[in-house]
Design an enzyme around this catalytic site. Structure first.
Site, PDB file in Angstrom:
ATOM      1  N   SER A 190       0.848   2.000  13.358  1.00  0.00           N
ATOM      2  CA  SER A 190       2.304   1.849  13.313  1.00  0.00           C
ATOM      3  C   SER A 190       2.961   3.021  12.593  1.00  0.00           C
ATOM      4  CB  SER A 190       2.692   0.530  12.631  1.00  0.00           C
ATOM      5  OG  SER A 190       2.196   0.468  11.299  1.00  0.00           O
ATOM      6  N   PRO A 241       1.609   1.335  -2.916  1.00  0.00           N
ATOM      7  CA  PRO A 241       1.732   1.521  -4.369  1.00  0.00           C
ATOM      8  C   PRO A 241       2.411   2.839  -4.711  1.00  0.00           C
ATOM      9  CG  PRO A 241      -0.547   1.766  -3.652  1.00  0.00           C
ATOM     10  CD  PRO A 241       0.214   1.269  -2.483  1.00  0.00           C
ATOM     11  N   ASP A 300     -15.476  15.402  -4.214  1.00  0.00           N
ATOM     12  CA  ASP A 300     -16.533  15.148  -5.188  1.00  0.00           C
ATOM     13  C   ASP A 300     -16.027  14.156  -6.224  1.00  0.00           C
ATOM     14  OD1 ASP A 300     -14.787  16.638  -6.809  1.00  0.00           O
ATOM     15  OD2 ASP A 300     -15.899  18.498  -6.495  1.00  0.00           O
ATOM     16  N   GLY A 332      -1.635  -3.663   8.411  1.00  0.00           N
ATOM     17  CA  GLY A 332      -2.965  -3.415   8.956  1.00  0.00           C
ATOM     18  C   GLY A 332      -3.111  -2.073   9.641  1.00  0.00           C
ATOM     19  N   VAL A 376       0.208  -1.104   5.628  1.00  0.00           N
ATOM     20  CA  VAL A 376       1.438  -1.676   6.175  1.00  0.00           C
ATOM     21  C   VAL A 376       1.087  -2.448   7.445  1.00  0.00           C
ATOM     22  CG1 VAL A 376       3.754  -1.193   7.031  1.00  0.00           C
ATOM     23  CG2 VAL A 376       2.781   0.215   5.197  1.00  0.00           C
ATOM     24  N   ASN A 416       6.870   7.682   2.449  1.00  0.00           N
ATOM     25  CA  ASN A 416       6.419   8.507   3.572  1.00  0.00           C
ATOM     26  C   ASN A 416       7.301   9.710   3.868  1.00  0.00           C
ATOM     27  OD1 ASN A 416       4.405   6.590   3.906  1.00  0.00           O
ATOM     28  ND2 ASN A 416       5.462   5.507   5.547  1.00  0.00           N
ATOM     29  N   ASP A 440      -6.640  17.309  -8.043  1.00  0.00           N
ATOM     30  CA  ASP A 440      -7.852  17.630  -8.812  1.00  0.00           C
ATOM     31  C   ASP A 440      -7.832  19.131  -9.072  1.00  0.00           C
ATOM     32  OD1 ASP A 440     -10.374  18.246  -9.768  1.00  0.00           O
ATOM     33  OD2 ASP A 440     -11.413  17.702  -7.912  1.00  0.00           O
ATOM     34  N   HIS A 499      -1.863   4.961   4.427  1.00  0.00           N
ATOM     35  CA  HIS A 499      -0.496   4.477   4.576  1.00  0.00           C
ATOM     36  C   HIS A 499      -0.333   3.646   5.852  1.00  0.00           C
ATOM     37  CE1 HIS A 499       2.017   6.832   1.488  1.00  0.00           C
ATOM     38  NE2 HIS A 499       0.755   6.867   1.119  1.00  0.00           N
ATOM     39  N   ARG A 538      -4.772  10.289   3.768  1.00  0.00           N
ATOM     40  CA  ARG A 538      -3.602   9.584   3.241  1.00  0.00           C
ATOM     41  C   ARG A 538      -2.835   8.900   4.362  1.00  0.00           C
ATOM     42  NH1 ARG A 538       1.852  11.351   1.494  1.00  0.00           N
ATOM     43  NH2 ARG A 538       2.544   9.937  -0.174  1.00  0.00           N
ATOM     44  N   HIS A 586      -8.110  11.041  -4.367  1.00  0.00           N
ATOM     45  CA  HIS A 586      -7.298  12.049  -5.049  1.00  0.00           C
ATOM     46  C   HIS A 586      -8.135  13.191  -5.617  1.00  0.00           C
ATOM     47  CE1 HIS A 586      -3.481   9.366  -5.692  1.00  0.00           C
ATOM     48  NE2 HIS A 586      -3.785   9.566  -4.419  1.00  0.00           N
ATOM     49  N   THR A 587      -9.386  13.241  -5.243  1.00  0.00           N
ATOM     50  CA  THR A 587     -10.183  14.428  -5.574  1.00  0.00           C
ATOM     51  C   THR A 587      -9.861  15.579  -4.629  1.00  0.00           C
ATOM     52  OG1 THR A 587     -12.431  15.188  -6.099  1.00  0.00           O
ATOM     53  CG2 THR A 587     -12.176  13.866  -4.108  1.00  0.00           C
ATOM     54  N   GLU A 635       8.212   3.752  10.416  1.00  0.00           N
ATOM     55  CA  GLU A 635       7.860   3.790   8.998  1.00  0.00           C
ATOM     56  C   GLU A 635       7.897   5.202   8.403  1.00  0.00           C
ATOM     57  OE1 GLU A 635       3.973   2.004   9.006  1.00  0.00           O
ATOM     58  OE2 GLU A 635       4.708   0.204  10.026  1.00  0.00           O
TER      59      GLU A 635
END
Length: 359
Positions: free
Chosen positions: A117, A204, A287, A113, A111, A135, A279, A107, A103, A234-235, A129
């Site tokens: 940062s 998002p 998975d 690229g 932002v 965050n 999950d 993130h 994650r 998000h698994t 950030e």
């Protein structure tokens, strides 16, 4: 002693140990670089063993201005093994950290690229950030990247960017949890600035609609299919109650029993930081169960369930729910694509000596 047996001896679960063994065995340079020592039963001993040998290796200076898997082949040939050996005990002891590092990379890349940062601390004269809405009190793993950077600095001083370390750590975290591996193009440099406003605007939200998700990813050069594959991250990992409360109390596209179970630990008010696995089937294994959950209307976040809600991504979600190999392949390809978002190369940016501050 085989590495996997050493890992099992310090308390890993059978499933998690199998994931670790599979990934350890898949690393092409590991057996060569560790043939003269065995894994110790603690992280500190393992790091000492590795560094004692790796410091004997000859490092030849070279540089390049383009992303390439072989960017550090002469200047820091042991880089990938250093990162892997640092990530292994971290993920063994806390599987969730594999998700947190993944994650963190996401993130960062979204932002301005993939430029590290997101790792910069605020100072009296600089705003980073880390305290942006998506965050603050949420991102984890900064200390893990610091530890890896320290080890890399010992071997290859002033050579490897924090951005590249984060990209490799994200890959290894996925692999150590049983997910796919991929070749990481390297040669990113580190930003000397950050953008709080971009972090607030470009990432998002868990409340995003499908259209908003597609738009956010398209703005970074990623397709709707890339977005659906990358959402499979998000698994693994967990989310805070504040981010899924509205979904389990107010949305209609959620399994009633699933919502009721979650409401026991996530009340309609309060306990914002109470955690639930993204999950619920296999929280610590990378998975395709995430997609199985979506088809059963058991996605934890509103934005998760939007991928399977009578929309244009339904068919791909259904495909991934029954095709783990196809998902793994697409996820790996999308991760490479995401890792190529606006990197700093050549003489742009810098190679930070400390990932938390500019030189």
């Amino acid at each position: 002693m085989r590495a996997s047996r050493c890992l099992v001896s310090i308390g890993a679960s059978q499933t998690h140990s199998a994931n670790l063994e599979q990934y350890i065995c898949s690393r092409p340079s590991l057996s060569q670089l560790t043939s003269s020592f065995t894994f110790r039963s603690t992280m500190a001993a393992s790091c000492r063993s590795f560094l004692g040998i790796a410091l004997l290796l000859l490092l030849v200076s070279a540089s390049s201005g383009q992303l390439s898997p072989t960017f550090y082949s002469e200047t820091c040939p042991t880089l990938e093994t250093v990162v892997f050996l640092a990530m292994t005990p971290v993920v063994l002891l806390e599987p969730r950290m594999g998700a947190s590092i993944l994650r963190l990379f996401f993130h960062d890349c979204f932002v301005n690229g993939c430029d590290a940062s997101v790792l910069l601390d605020d100072t009296a004269t600089f705003t980073g950030e880390k305290n942006a809405g998506p965050n603050a009190n949420s991102l984890r793993g900064f200390d893990v990247i610091d530890t890896i950077k320290t080890a890399v600095q010992l071997l290859c001083p002033g050579t490897v960017s924090c951005a590249d370390i984060l990209a490799l750590a994200a890959r290894d975290g996925v692999g150590l949890l049983g997910g796919p591996s991929w070749t990481v193009p390297l040669g990113r440099r580190d930003a000397t600035t950050a953008s709080l406003s971009a972090a607030n605007n470009d990432l998002p939200s868990p409340a995003s609609s499908l259209a908003q998700l597609i738009s956010a990813f398209a703005a970074k050069g990623l397709s709707a299919s890339d977005m659906t594959a990358l959402s499979g991250a998000h698994t693994i990992g967990q989310a805070r109650c504040i981010n899924f409360r509205n979904h389990i109390y107010n949305d209609t596209n959620v399994d009633a029993d699933f919502a009721s179970d979650l409401q026991q630990s996530c009340p309609s008010s309060g306990d914002d930081d109470s955690l639930a696995p993204l999950d619920t089937q296999t929280a610590d294994s990378f998975d395709n169960a995430y997609y199985e959950n979506l088809v059963a209307y058991r996605g934890l976040l509103h934005s998760d369930q939007e991928l399977f809600n009578n929309g244009m991504q339904d068919s791909l979600v259904q495909q991934y729910s029954t095709d783990p190999e196809g998902f793994a392949e697409d996820f790996a390809a999308a991760m490479v694509k995401m890792g190529n978002i606006s990197p700093l190369t050549g003489t742009d940016g810098e190679i930070r000596l400390d990932c938390r501050k500019v030189n």
